[in-house]
Write a protein that holds these residues in place. Structure first.
Motif, mmCIF file in Angstrom:
data_model
loop_
_atom_site.group_PDB
_atom_site.id
_atom_site.type_symbol
_atom_site.label_atom_id
_atom_site.label_comp_id
_atom_site.label_asym_id
_atom_site.label_seq_id
_atom_site.Cartn_x
_atom_site.Cartn_y
_atom_site.Cartn_z
ATOM 1 N N THR A 509 0.427 -1.359 -0.150
ATOM 2 C CA THR A 509 -0.498 -0.339 -0.412
ATOM 3 C C THR A 509 1.163 0.938 -0.390
ATOM 4 O O THR A 509 2.296 1.594 0.991
ATOM 5 N N ILE A 510 0.108 2.520 -1.191
ATOM 6 C CA ILE A 510 1.147 3.836 -0.582
ATOM 7 C C ILE A 510 0.228 4.735 0.091
ATOM 8 O O ILE A 510 -1.504 4.921 0.140
ATOM 9 N N PHE A 511 0.570 5.590 1.205
ATOM 10 C CA PHE A 511 -0.583 6.094 1.899
ATOM 11 C C PHE A 511 0.255 8.114 1.343
ATOM 12 O O PHE A 511 1.173 7.507 1.590
ATOM 13 N N VAL A 512 -1.175 8.276 1.911
ATOM 14 C CA VAL A 512 -0.841 9.553 1.460
ATOM 15 C C VAL A 512 -1.414 10.580 2.714
ATOM 16 O O VAL A 512 -2.791 9.776 2.683
ATOM 17 N N LEU A 513 -1.304 11.018 3.679
ATOM 18 C CA LEU A 513 -1.997 11.723 4.360
ATOM 19 C C LEU A 513 -1.946 13.040 4.001
ATOM 20 O O LEU A 513 -0.553 14.080 3.891
ATOM 21 N N THR A 514 -3.037 14.464 3.953
ATOM 22 C CA THR A 514 -2.913 15.737 4.137
ATOM 23 C C THR A 514 -3.710 16.245 4.794
ATOM 24 O O THR A 514 -4.991 15.318 5.234
ATOM 25 N N SER A 515 -4.493 17.170 4.656
ATOM 26 C CA SER A 515 -5.137 17.824 5.201
ATOM 27 C C SER A 515 -6.151 18.033 4.356
ATOM 28 O O SER A 515 -5.754 19.133 3.304
ATOM 29 N N ASP A 516 -7.394 18.884 4.402
ATOM 30 C CA ASP A 516 -8.577 19.588 3.181
ATOM 31 C C ASP A 516 -8.156 21.131 3.902
ATOM 32 O O ASP A 516 -7.707 21.791 2.369
ATOM 33 N N HIS A 517 -7.362 21.260 4.598
ATOM 34 C CA HIS A 517 -7.573 23.297 4.736
ATOM 35 C C HIS A 517 -6.797 23.579 5.766
ATOM 36 O O HIS A 517 -6.960 22.327 6.638
ATOM 37 N N THR A 518 -6.448 24.468 6.156
ATOM 38 C CA THR A 518 -5.556 24.960 7.532
ATOM 39 C C THR A 518 -6.616 25.354 8.397
ATOM 40 O O THR A 518 -7.908 25.664 8.144
ATOM 41 N N ASN A 519 -6.654 25.823 9.461
ATOM 42 C CA ASN A 519 -7.674 26.078 10.905
ATOM 43 C C ASN A 519 -6.849 27.314 11.507
ATOM 44 O O ASN A 519 -5.956 28.021 11.353
ATOM 45 N N LEU A 520 -8.008 27.378 12.310
ATOM 46 C CA LEU A 520 -7.270 28.116 13.513
ATOM 47 C C LEU A 520 -5.069 28.424 13.521
ATOM 48 O O LEU A 520 -4.726 27.582 14.131
#
Length: 663
Positions: A509-520
């Motif tokens: 498996t290749i895993f990718v981790l990211t966020s949808d956007h930033t926040n406070l």
């Protein structure tokens, strides 16, 4: 009560309501001013950098056309009622109705402005009509609203005080239709107020469109850039009623005249990737792909991605993700392509950034386009999308079906699996807590036929910023309110990977981790125009064969994920993505694009370029973390960067307008 009519001075009789109207509209302007001051104070850290008193005055002066436009739009009925040339209307009852109309309309405008001051840190812009489409499927907004209201009780108090003052200061004209006894008096009244109505109508229309000067076209939210030094400040110049009104039923995408055709623009930039020249036919690796999109998981919170800025002094709030980074491919500068969850989905999964408005909320969302899931589905992959919220939340169910996911799993599906606690794991606001839902995701992956492609969107690191009761002592309040949620979600991610490591599919498996956007944010460098887009891009290959671990001195963005993953797999068919393959693109050719308050931002060659659609207005070194030194005209790469960005914009707009989102 102010007397604007004197029965002994008959000439005042005709002008009384007109003077009252002008004075009352000044009260409305004062309400907008108070709301703007509150907006500034509520979000001061986002505007404080290099904010001098003279610049603040220029920002407030620049706000006048937008406030006058909003007041003219929202009070048009009130203006008509006050000046309608019918003498019979001049009664106390009629003007009490006018007063109530004025107070109700401007109270709504005040409340909208105050509410947007709370929402601003999530978007870095004023709210537009797209918000109604974004949250149309949510059933918990009332709960979220009351939670925010309790946390910002002082805004309710401010609204009550301001509305009370407006009520007390309201100027009630003292006129009486019974004093207009003769035909001549009534005709005179009709004539005077007809002239006043025509004159005021002309001025009102002028206020709505921003003036009648030669060459003036109706002002839009983009005009705010005329008064600011950086795009974030547009929110201080604009007001929310204006932003809502001016984005109703607007044609979002228009093809600019930068190039004459796709072919001409394609000589500078093309979003079409054709890997056939790179990979031999039939050599595609059949590895699984797992994409984790973490709600609001900005790069600011991650200790392992901030060593270059803070050294060993900043540990961050993500010890588990830090361990993942040590064995993953990461990039020195990494960005999201939008500021909302619905921006992140097309960016991460389809390679489509957000320009002007969220793509999925525009008519172009009906175009034919696909995603990583849709492309891999045709290669025999099992595809699935997981989101711990109710079915239909954020429109993700519809989106996942549109772009080719075979299966969707949400809160209702989780509830049917008794192994993880069912609906007792519901957070009471958005969906299932991250810890049990990620365990559920891991378990479901084990039941899927390989190769599979699966994406999961978490929910816990989000307003109203709560965590399960059993973790409140483990992760107490610290820093800003979101930090405890980040720690909780990081723990959930760590448990997910520890469980995944036990599974037979893990090493394939290749895993990718990211966020949808930033926040406070509580660091100034993450509150700048480009700092507000800093998100992690983490690619982990447990075998380290297809994706080598390490920090690369390059730029990465969400829209790079699609071509990077397909490139690692050896995918050999044409596809569309506005990003690049990070594994094969030279470091100096990597780039990032995003859009903020009418300004396109293009990151490349160590600079952030800001482009307003016509000209370059900003050039900042990426090492200028607070964006204090504008180098427009002094950077050798500026001309080439402008040509490239224009080609990207042209390709984007042309393909949106003409439904060309396939190769």
């Amino acid at each position: 009560m102010v007397r604007v009519y004197n029965s002994k001075t008959r000439s005042c009789r005709w002008i009384g309501p007109f003077v009252a109207l002008l004075l009352n509209l000044l009260i409305a302007l004062g309400m907008y001013f108070i709301a703007r001051v509150e907006f500034l104070l509520e979000n001061y850290s986002y505007f404080s950098e290099n904010l001098t008193f003279s610049h603040l005055c220029s920002l407030f002066a620049g706000s006048l056309p937008f406030d006058k436009s909003a007041i003219a739009y929202t009070n048009s009925l009130y203006i008509l009622m006050m000046l309608f040339p019918l003498w019979l209307k001049e009664t106390p009852v009629y003007h009490r109705v006018c007063k109530w109309l004025f107070i109700v309309v401007n109270t709504i405008a005040l409340v909208i402005n105050l509410c947007d001051s709370v929402y601003f840190p999530y978007t870095l812009r004023r709210t537009t009509t797209s918000v109604f489409h974004e949250f149309r499927n949510e059933t918990n907004l009332g709960d979220v609203f009351w939670g925010e209201l309790l946390g910002h009780w002082y805004l309710l108090l401010l609204a009550v005080v301001v509305v009370w003052l407006a009520w007390k200061l309201y100027v009630m004209p003292r006129t009486d239709a019974r004093q207009l006894l003769t035909v001549k008096q009534r005709l005179t009244y009709t004539g005077v107020y007809t002239v006043l109505l025509v004159f005021t109508g002309y001025m009102t229309v002028g206020a709505c469109r921003g003036g009648w000067a030669s060459g003036t076209r109706p002002i839009t939210i983009n005009n705010a850039n005329e008064y600011v030094d950086r795009p974030t400040e547009c929110a201080l110049v604009l007001n929310t009623p204006f932003s809502l009104i001016r984005t109703i039923n607007k044609n979002v995408f228009e093809v600019p005249n930068y190039y004459s055709s796709l072919d001409e623009a394609g000589k500078v930039f093309t979003p079409i990737h054709n890997l056939q020249t790179v990979n031999a036919p039939d050599t595609m690796k059949r590895k699984n792909v797992v994409v984790l999109i973490v709600e609001s998981f900005g790069r600011e919170y991650i200790g392992g991605l901030n060593k270059m800025y803070f050294g060993g002094k900043y540990k961050g709030y993500t010890p588990n993700v830090d361990k993942l980074i040590e064995k993953s491919a990461v990039w020195y500068y990494s960005f999201c392509n939008g500021r909302k969850s619905i921006d992140g989905m097309p960016s991460v999964l389809c390679g489509i950034p957000m320009f002007k408005e969220p793509f999925v909320l525009t008519p172009s969302s009906m175009n034919s386009y696909t995603s990583m899931a849709g492309l891999l589905d045709k290669e025999g992959y099992t595809t699935s999308f997981f989101h711990g919220a109710n079915r239909g939340s954020m429109g993700f169910l519809a989106f996942s079906k549109k772009v080719g996911f075979q299966q969707y799993y949400g809160r209702q599906d989780f509830d049917q699996d008794s192994r993880f606690g069912g609906d007792k794991q519901y957070d009471g606001h958005w969906g299932i807590w991250d810890e049990p839902f990620l365990q559920y995701w891991c378990a479901k992956l084990g039941t899927m036929k390989q190769p599979f492609m699966s994406a999961c969107f978490t929910v816990s690191s989000h307003t109203p910023y709560v965590i399960p009761d059993k973790y409140k002592k483990v992760y107490p309040e610290e820093g800003i309110v979101i930090h405890k949620c980040i720690r909780y979600t990081d723990m959930a991610i760590g448990k997910f990977f520890r469980e995944a490591e036990k599974q037979p599919w893990f090493k394939n498996t290749i895993f990718v981790l990211t966020s949808d956007h930033t926040n406070l944010s509580d660091h100034a460098q993450y509150q700048t125009d480009i700092g507000g887009f800093c998100s992690p891009i983490i690619v982990y290959d447990p075998t380290a064969k297809l994706v080598k671990p390490g920090m690369r001195n390059a730029i990465a963005q969400q829209i790079d994920i699609l071509p990077t993953v397909l490139g690692a797999l050896g995918y050999d068919k044409p596809f569309l993505s506005f990003g690049c393959n990070l594994l094969t693109t030279p470091d100096d050719d990597t780039y990032a694009v995003n859009y903020l308050n009418g300004i396109y931002q293009y990151v490349k060659h160590g600079y952030t370029m800001q482009f307003d659609g016509n000209k370059v207005v900003g050039m900042y070194k990426l090492t200028d973390l607070l964006m204090q030194h504008n180098l427009v005209g002094r950077v050798p790469q500026q001309a080439q960067m402008e040509r490239e960005l224009k080609a990207i914009i042209y390709q984007y707009m042309y393909r949106m307008v003409h439904d060309r989102l396939h190769p």
